[in-house]
Design an enzyme around this catalytic site. Structure first.
Site, PDB file in Angstrom:
ATOM      1  N   SER A  65       0.793  -1.238   0.000  1.00 32.27           N
ATOM      2  CA  SER A  65       0.000   0.000   0.000  1.00 32.27           C
ATOM      3  C   SER A  65       0.821   1.282   0.000  1.00 32.27           C
ATOM      4  O   SER A  65       0.245   2.376   0.005  1.00 32.27           O
ATOM      5  CB  SER A  65      -0.953   0.006   1.193  1.00 32.27           C
ATOM      6  OG  SER A  65      -2.018  -0.902   0.981  1.00 32.27           O
ATOM      7  N   LYS A  68      -0.138   3.850  -2.527  1.00 30.33           N
ATOM      8  CA  LYS A  68      -1.152   4.893  -2.357  1.00 30.33           C
ATOM      9  C   LYS A  68      -0.557   6.289  -2.189  1.00 30.33           C
ATOM     10  O   LYS A  68      -1.273   7.286  -2.305  1.00 30.33           O
ATOM     11  CB  LYS A  68      -2.050   4.547  -1.168  1.00 30.33           C
ATOM     12  CG  LYS A  68      -2.855   3.261  -1.407  1.00 30.33           C
ATOM     13  CD  LYS A  68      -3.751   2.943  -0.228  1.00 30.33           C
ATOM     14  CE  LYS A  68      -4.655   1.753  -0.544  1.00 30.33           C
ATOM     15  NZ  LYS A  68      -4.096   0.455  -0.150  1.00 30.33           N
ATOM     16  N   SER A 120      -5.806   3.176   4.599  1.00 28.20           N
ATOM     17  CA  SER A 120      -5.333   2.380   3.464  1.00 28.20           C
ATOM     18  C   SER A 120      -6.473   1.691   2.725  1.00 28.20           C
ATOM     19  O   SER A 120      -6.361   0.528   2.322  1.00 28.20           O
ATOM     20  CB  SER A 120      -4.312   1.337   3.941  1.00 28.20           C
ATOM     21  OG  SER A 120      -3.494   0.920   2.879  1.00 28.20           O
ATOM     22  N   LYS A 228       3.057   6.474   5.385  1.00 33.88           N
ATOM     23  CA  LYS A 228       2.153   5.416   4.938  1.00 33.88           C
ATOM     24  C   LYS A 228       2.667   4.029   5.319  1.00 33.88           C
ATOM     25  O   LYS A 228       3.860   3.753   5.192  1.00 33.88           O
ATOM     26  CB  LYS A 228       1.986   5.477   3.409  1.00 33.88           C
ATOM     27  CG  LYS A 228       0.927   4.519   2.865  1.00 33.88           C
ATOM     28  CD  LYS A 228      -0.470   4.996   3.186  1.00 33.88           C
ATOM     29  CE  LYS A 228      -1.522   3.964   2.839  1.00 33.88           C
ATOM     30  NZ  LYS A 228      -1.493   2.779   3.755  1.00 33.88           N
TER      31      LYS A 228
END
Length: 399
Positions: A65, A68, A120, A228
């Protein structure tokens, strides 16, 4: 017995002559080594983009992820944050981590970005991609074009979420650090990733969405301000974090790291300790060898001893050129260890392009070599040598 003592005395005398105080000068002290549990890692200074530490930095790997980050910055730059994003069947049914969007639900793009980055949400990633790119494939095209623009030469994106779909979705630690440093210069992105808790209107229920940021670094490390988390069964634990101290912002990327929280804290502290941001030249400072002054302030992360490796070269602007008419009188190119790191314009002193120029002067005069106490640097070496001598000649203290 006398021979043992004589052997020991001669060795210690020679060592003392070599290491006597005042005879050893250290011109520079390289940062100590550091390691992590990650398969791939990168530590980068945001302002300059300098890579301070890297392991398999240019090796393409699964990034889960962390993908992202790219999804978010494209949406911020290409979209209207007040647009209402409609959730499609494809988005609502997306597997993996989710913010539980429902088919046909409408949410402001700005709000959905919080669900994307804090929780997420793969459903949010798909909905955003379809809204911005017209389709997931259209958005993926934008992702790869952005990667090319940023010089992410070891990256290829196949989806906006980071799910293990196909074999081509990859990026490298250095590429992800480069992308994050770029994204963090966007105030909207910075605001989103530094938020610990976000409440968003929920059209389906009587209560608001309440999203707690999965990034524990925001609470674990002083000055942490992003970025993140990521995980899939194939990519394992992935993390990008950022922190700001004393006006310096650093980014850490780890891929496939089973102890990422601890490793990120250590790497961030390492960067702040051994590569502090230093002012090389201030706007308005005179440049040695010219009649001009620096057009911008230039700061760079430098380890101890690296200041002496800085050099600069000036190039004057052609008086017939457009740049000259726009008040630029030349450029000064700074290099570190022979490698160019930054170029800034030169202006005439008093130019209207200079705002509040400083009065300090600029020159690269090497500082005095660093003198380190011999017993601090070599204490353990001396002890080891003495213990070795004792082991081969017998302990004089016992005889």
């Amino acid at each position: 017995m006398k021979s043992k003592w004589l052997y020991l005395l001669v060795c210690c005398s020679l060592l003392g002559m070599l290491l006597a105080p005042g005879t050893y000068e250290k011109a520079e002290a390289a940062p100590p080594g550091i390691s992590t549990n990650a398969v791939g890692a990168s530590l980068v200074d945001v302002a300059s983009g300098r890579v301070l530490y890297s392991v398999k930095g240019d090796t393409p790997m699964r990034i889960a992820s962390l993908t992202k980050i790219m999804t978010a910055i494209i949406a911020i730059e290409e979209g209207n944050l007040d647009d209402m994003v409609t959730v499609s069947r494809n988005a609502a049914g997306k597997e993996g981590s989710s913010i539980y969007l429902k088919l046909g639900e409408k949410m402001r793009l700005h709000d959905m970005l919080y669900g994307l980055m804090l929780r997420s949400g793969n459903d949010a990633a798909t909905a955003i991609a379809e809204h911005i790119g017209g389709s997931v494939d259209g958005f993926v095209y934008l992702m790869n074009e952005k990667a090319k623009m940023l010089g992410m030469d070891h990256s290829h994106f196949t989806n906006p979420s980071g799910l293990d779909e196909g074999e081509g979705h990859r990026s490298s630690p250095n590429d992800m650090a480069k992308l994050t440093a770029y994204a963090l210069k966007n105030s909207v992105f910075q605001e989103i990733v530094s938020t610990k808790l976000k409440k968003v209107p929920n059209p389906n229920e009587a209560w608001d969405y309440s999203w707690l940021n999965k990034n524990k670094m925001l609470s674990l490390f002083e000055g942490a301000d992003g970025v993140k988390t990521g995980y899939t069964k194939l990519a394992k634990r992935c993390l990008v974090s950022s922190a700001t101290r004393g006006g310096q912002q650093l980014v850490v990327v780890t891929l496939n790291d089973g102890d990422d929280w601890a490793d990120h804290g250590r790497l961030l502290q390492y960067g702040f300790t051994y590569f502090p941001l230093k002012t090389v030249v201030k706007k308005g400072d005179p440049i040695e060898g010219t009649n001009f002054v620096a057009g911008n302030t230039f700061m760079y992360p430098l380890a101890e001893g690296e200041t002496e490796k800085l050099t600069f070269r000036t190039t004057l602007t052609d008086p017939l050129s457009t740049n000259y008419r726009l008040a630029e009188r030349g450029t000064v190119q700074f290099s570190l260890g022979g490698k160019p790191i930054q170029s800034i314009p030169l202006y005439e002193k008093g130019s209207p392009l200079l705002e509040k120029p400083s009065q300090s002067s600029f020159s690269f005069q090497p500082s005095q070599p660093y003198k380190e106490k011999w017993y601090t640097q070599y204490g353990f070496a001396i002890r080891a040598l003495i213990e070795h001598l004792f082991s081969i000649s017998g302990s004089p203290w016992a005889d």
